[in-house]
Scaffold this motif. Structure first.
Motif, PDB file in Angstrom:
ATOM      1  N   LEU A  80       0.927   2.477 -11.612  1.00 51.73           N
ATOM      2  CA  LEU A  80      -0.101   2.867 -10.649  1.00 51.73           C
ATOM      3  C   LEU A  80      -1.188   3.722 -11.305  1.00 51.73           C
ATOM      4  N   MET A  81      -0.769   4.624 -12.190  1.00 48.59           N
ATOM      5  CA  MET A  81      -1.746   5.531 -12.812  1.00 48.59           C
ATOM      6  C   MET A  81      -2.731   4.769 -13.701  1.00 48.59           C
ATOM      7  N   LEU A  87      -9.200   1.142 -14.137  1.00 47.43           N
ATOM      8  CA  LEU A  87      -9.733  -0.088 -13.558  1.00 47.43           C
ATOM      9  C   LEU A  87     -10.861   0.250 -12.584  1.00 47.43           C
ATOM     10  N   ASN A  88     -12.078  -0.093 -12.961  1.00 49.34           N
ATOM     11  CA  ASN A  88     -13.213   0.164 -12.079  1.00 49.34           C
ATOM     12  C   ASN A  88     -13.119  -0.670 -10.804  1.00 49.34           C
ATOM     13  N   THR A  89     -13.747  -0.174  -9.747  1.00 48.31           N
ATOM     14  CA  THR A  89     -13.659  -0.904  -8.474  1.00 48.31           C
ATOM     15  C   THR A  89     -14.292  -2.297  -8.587  1.00 48.31           C
ATOM     16  N   LYS A 103       5.584  -7.803 -14.624  1.00 48.85           N
ATOM     17  CA  LYS A 103       5.149  -8.335 -13.333  1.00 48.85           C
ATOM     18  C   LYS A 103       4.922  -7.197 -12.329  1.00 48.85           C
ATOM     19  N   LYS A 104       5.840  -6.229 -12.340  1.00 51.09           N
ATOM     20  CA  LYS A 104       5.677  -5.070 -11.444  1.00 51.09           C
ATOM     21  C   LYS A 104       4.410  -4.291 -11.788  1.00 51.09           C
ATOM     22  N   ALA A 105       4.162  -4.133 -13.082  1.00 48.86           N
ATOM     23  CA  ALA A 105       2.950  -3.424 -13.517  1.00 48.86           C
ATOM     24  C   ALA A 105       1.718  -4.146 -12.981  1.00 48.86           C
ATOM     25  N   TYR A 106       1.710  -5.467 -13.135  1.00 46.51           N
ATOM     26  CA  TYR A 106       0.588  -6.276 -12.640  1.00 46.51           C
ATOM     27  C   TYR A 106       0.413  -6.110 -11.131  1.00 46.51           C
ATOM     28  N   LYS A 107       1.508  -6.172 -10.402  1.00 45.16           N
ATOM     29  CA  LYS A 107       1.437  -6.110  -8.934  1.00 45.16           C
ATOM     30  C   LYS A 107       0.788  -4.818  -8.432  1.00 45.16           C
ATOM     31  N   GLU A 108       1.128  -3.690  -9.066  1.00 39.04           N
ATOM     32  CA  GLU A 108       0.526  -2.430  -8.623  1.00 39.04           C
ATOM     33  C   GLU A 108      -0.975  -2.423  -8.886  1.00 39.04           C
ATOM     34  N   ALA A 109      -1.370  -2.995 -10.012  1.00 44.52           N
ATOM     35  CA  ALA A 109      -2.804  -3.057 -10.327  1.00 44.52           C
ATOM     36  C   ALA A 109      -3.515  -3.998  -9.357  1.00 44.52           C
ATOM     37  N   ALA A 110      -2.890  -5.135  -9.085  1.00 41.57           N
ATOM     38  CA  ALA A 110      -3.518  -6.131  -8.212  1.00 41.57           C
ATOM     39  C   ALA A 110      -3.634  -5.618  -6.779  1.00 41.57           C
ATOM     40  N   ALA A 111      -2.740  -4.709  -6.387  1.00 37.40           N
ATOM     41  CA  ALA A 111      -2.816  -4.133  -5.039  1.00 37.40           C
ATOM     42  C   ALA A 111      -3.970  -3.146  -4.933  1.00 37.40           C
ATOM     43  N   LEU A 112      -4.397  -2.639  -6.075  1.00 33.07           N
ATOM     44  CA  LEU A 112      -5.451  -1.622  -6.079  1.00 33.07           C
ATOM     45  C   LEU A 112      -6.829  -2.221  -6.363  1.00 33.07           C
ATOM     46  N   GLY A 113      -6.867  -3.231  -7.229  1.00 28.22           N
ATOM     47  CA  GLY A 113      -8.164  -3.776  -7.636  1.00 28.22           C
ATOM     48  C   GLY A 113      -8.031  -5.198  -8.140  1.00 28.22           C
ATOM     49  N   ASN A 114      -8.931  -5.557  -9.024  1.00 30.42           N
ATOM     50  CA  ASN A 114      -8.993  -6.923  -9.510  1.00 30.42           C
ATOM     51  C   ASN A 114      -8.188  -7.052 -10.813  1.00 30.42           C
ATOM     52  N   ALA A 115      -7.048  -7.684 -10.704  1.00 31.05           N
ATOM     53  CA  ALA A 115      -6.196  -7.860 -11.886  1.00 31.05           C
ATOM     54  C   ALA A 115      -5.686  -9.284 -11.918  1.00 31.05           C
TER      55      ALA A 115
ATOM     56  N   GLU B 207      12.664   6.588  11.435  1.00 35.40           N
ATOM     57  CA  GLU B 207      11.794   5.886  12.396  1.00 35.40           C
ATOM     58  C   GLU B 207      10.311   6.203  12.225  1.00 35.40           C
ATOM     59  N   ILE B 208       9.975   7.217  11.419  1.00 31.55           N
ATOM     60  CA  ILE B 208       8.542   7.526  11.255  1.00 31.55           C
ATOM     61  C   ILE B 208       7.892   6.660  10.176  1.00 31.55           C
ATOM     62  N   LEU B 209       8.714   5.961   9.406  1.00 35.81           N
ATOM     63  CA  LEU B 209       8.174   5.216   8.261  1.00 35.81           C
ATOM     64  C   LEU B 209       7.618   3.853   8.674  1.00 35.81           C
ATOM     65  N   ALA B 210       6.788   3.309   7.790  1.00 39.69           N
ATOM     66  CA  ALA B 210       6.221   1.963   7.982  1.00 39.69           C
ATOM     67  C   ALA B 210       5.412   1.849   9.268  1.00 39.69           C
ATOM     68  N   LYS B 211       4.743   2.924   9.641  1.00 40.04           N
ATOM     69  CA  LYS B 211       3.955   2.873  10.881  1.00 40.04           C
ATOM     70  C   LYS B 211       2.456   3.043  10.671  1.00 40.04           C
ATOM     71  N   THR B 212       2.048   3.424   9.446  1.00 40.55           N
ATOM     72  CA  THR B 212       0.599   3.595   9.254  1.00 40.55           C
ATOM     73  C   THR B 212      -0.037   2.271   8.862  1.00 40.55           C
ATOM     74  N   ASP B 213      -1.354   2.278   8.921  1.00 36.36           N
ATOM     75  CA  ASP B 213      -2.118   1.078   8.576  1.00 36.36           C
ATOM     76  C   ASP B 213      -2.541   1.100   7.104  1.00 36.36           C
ATOM     77  N   ARG B 214      -1.995   2.027   6.345  1.00 35.72           N
ATOM     78  CA  ARG B 214      -2.427   2.199   4.971  1.00 35.72           C
ATOM     79  C   ARG B 214      -1.603   1.330   4.024  1.00 35.72           C
ATOM     80  N   LYS B 215      -2.253   0.792   2.993  1.00 32.85           N
ATOM     81  CA  LYS B 215      -1.533   0.048   1.958  1.00 32.85           C
ATOM     82  C   LYS B 215      -0.961   1.094   0.996  1.00 32.85           C
ATOM     83  N   ILE B 216       0.350   1.147   0.870  1.00 26.15           N
ATOM     84  CA  ILE B 216       0.986   2.220   0.088  1.00 26.15           C
ATOM     85  C   ILE B 216       1.467   1.680  -1.263  1.00 26.15           C
ATOM     86  N   PRO B 217       1.012   2.265  -2.364  1.00 35.09           N
ATOM     87  CA  PRO B 217       1.544   1.838  -3.669  1.00 35.09           C
ATOM     88  C   PRO B 217       3.071   2.022  -3.698  1.00 35.09           C
TER      89      PRO B 217
END
Lengths: 352, 352
Positions: A80-81, A87-89, A103-115, B207-217
């Motif tokens: 994630l860091m 990675l610029n927006t 693959k896990k490393a890629y997934k965290e990057a792809a969730a944040l930006g363009n990877a 029960e408080i988890l998984a309730k926000t609309d935020r994408k969580i790393p």
């Protein structure tokens, strides 16, 4: 009696390190306090941190202009860091997918930006390192996982890019000489060749930091950690202390050249046995075989019970393969002795 | 001889815990492996993790429906995880600013979403706990820091909210009986009353988890850690092991009631001396005084050299006050003995 510990990580460390660590848990260098109760702001711990950092620089010949950090959260938090900091927006990162961790490393990057995944060996259950792929120009960074613990593969040559080169070296750092200057950021969970679980080593080129347009949360910001000399928050004191002891041990062993030679000899012992023994077959492509994790299968499954009994009787532990590969995985990290490797080779030879 | 360790954290733990931890560094329960080299997937460590979790539940009387997690990154990473998991993109969080750590927690939330400081004691350098403020309806959550290590203040009553109540209990968890059901999420860096630095305890209402609309790393997602039983990534094995030893020690001591009584007696010894000795004055408001961190000043600065020599000669360490308050801070966490408190009281009395 100590076992032959082939665990994939956390894993074996030198007995000498265990002995010194146990003494420090009772009383650190005769100061009347346990290493577990000293303040991270104490002069004793500041000296430990400085020594650990300087030994990393010395052993790996880290050039000027790089910071050495001891953080928390393992490689998983680095997944994630890295994109948060690099990675610029409107930028792009590329990943070489050589296993589950890549693959896990890629997934965290792809969730944040363009990877994107630039090359993958998923088609053969990651039993080789992709080669011959073209690295596009203009990447923010290219990310590789230099050694793939689960599958027993290892990059022997590193790709190049006009962007930054980032490497997860969790399972082969300190195992061999590397040219740090080829990399812009290297990270590694400590729990293979460096120390016990609980700290993460980051070696980062200072000039690459503070250049993205992203708002970085404090704990994910390399620059904040670098400026605070890895003490922005309370560091994992004991893990860093043991890493420091192990770094001292590495230096006393003769440094990285001696370690690499030892590792190559151990790997050769085990791969030779796999290749000449008709009962076993390696899972990784020959040219990509890891010197850290040796994965192999029985050619005759009816021998499984006999082999499992034999290695257990020889006081060998931790060689069960990862469920996604099956068979066996002998992790032969730095601190595993040749005697331990010989114990496994003998057990394999006897089975034939 | 062990020192009287008044460090603010990492801090003193029971000598018995140090002894058992040192033994396990050499050989864990006679299995022929150090606790530093076992796999986190080994049956030995899974048993440690389960025992640590169940002892937390038992000692703190955690009700059904809460998960107990052992994570990394200290309270500082929780400052980020809390809003990521619990602050909706169009929601609102409120923070009670009772010190530097509470302020840092607020800052991370405010950088991510809509957060406000509802009440603050910054006007008097955080020497009291704000009271009488109105908690608005409709908050996603209200965040408090129950004990303020630097300033020696502690919430004696907790505010209520129709949103979630979140508490950073880093420096007073396990010091006293608390009604966990009043809280939706409690977090605490281990390095005060729980164990050595390197792990973070989280007690969260499922029960408080998984309730926000935020994408969580992934690494910031409580639900991922809860589902993986705190083994989503390699946990800090040794820190959790020592926490487990310390939890066993707490239970053997008589549990939380016995610990609370012991702590109240120690705090009374020290505050009594401060209040009757004309050479010293406490810095915190009487009604908000912490039972964990006792902050005081000399009334006559010319006595500083004599006092500093006297406590050093009495084998007392770690009582220098935080730079933002000055003077002295005696952190009297669970494992500090009455003998250690008496040593300080005697030193103060002799000075008068």
């Amino acid at each position: 009696m100590a076992k032959h510990n082939y665990a994939a990580g956390p894993c074996v460390l030198p007995q000498d390190v265990f002995k010194k660590a146990a003494e420090a848990v009772l009383d650190l260098d005769g100061i009347g306090l346990s290493v577990l109760e000293i303040s991270h702001r104490s002069k004793e711990f500041i000296a430990v941190m400085e020594k650990a950092q300087s030994l990393v620089k010395e052993i790996l010949s880290v050039p000027e202009g790089y910071s050495v950090l001891f953080l928390q959260g393992g490689a998983s938090l680095q997944f994630l860091m890295v994109p948060f900091n690099l990675l610029n927006t409107n930028g792009k990162a590329a990943y070489i997918e050589t296993g589950a961790w890549a693959k896990k490393a890629y997934k965290e990057a792809a969730a944040l930006g363009n990877a994107e995944v630039l090359a993958s060996s998923a088609d053969k259950n990651y039993n080789y390192i992709p080669k011959g792929f073209e690295v596009p120009k203009g990447l923010d960074y290219l990310h590789i996982t230099t050694n793939n613990t689960i599958y027993g593969t290892q990059f022997k040559e590193y790709p190049t890019t006009d962007g930054l080169l980032i490497a997860d070296m969790s399972s082969d750092i300190f195992s061999q000489k590397i040219d740090i200057s080829k990399f812009d950021l290297i990270y590694a969970g400590a729990q293979k060749n460096l120390g016990p679980a609980g700290t993460t080593l980051v070696i980062v080129k200072d000039e690459i930091l503070a250049k993205t347009d992203r708002k970085i949360p404090s704990m994910l910001d390399y620059q904040i950690h670098a400026k605070a000399d890895s003490m922005f928050n309370t560091p994992p004191v004991f893990s860093i202390y043991v890493a420091m002891l192990n770094l001292e041990h590495m230096k006393a062993q003769g440094g990285i050249e001696a370690i690499q030679k030892h590792n190559e000899e151990k790997a050769a012992m085990l791969y030779n046995e796999i290749d000449k023994n008709p009962l076993f077959v390696g899972t990784a492509e020959l040219e990509d075989r890891s010197n850290m994790n040796v994965c192999f299968l029985l050619t005759d499954e009816s021998k499984k019970e006999a082999f499992d009994k034999a290695w257990a009787a020889a006081e060998i532990s931790g060689i069960k393969g990862h469920r996604s590969v099956g068979g066996y995985r002998a992790s032969i990290y730095n601190a595993l002795t040749k005697e331990s490797v010989q114990a496994l080779v003998d057990t394999m030879a006897k089975l034939a």
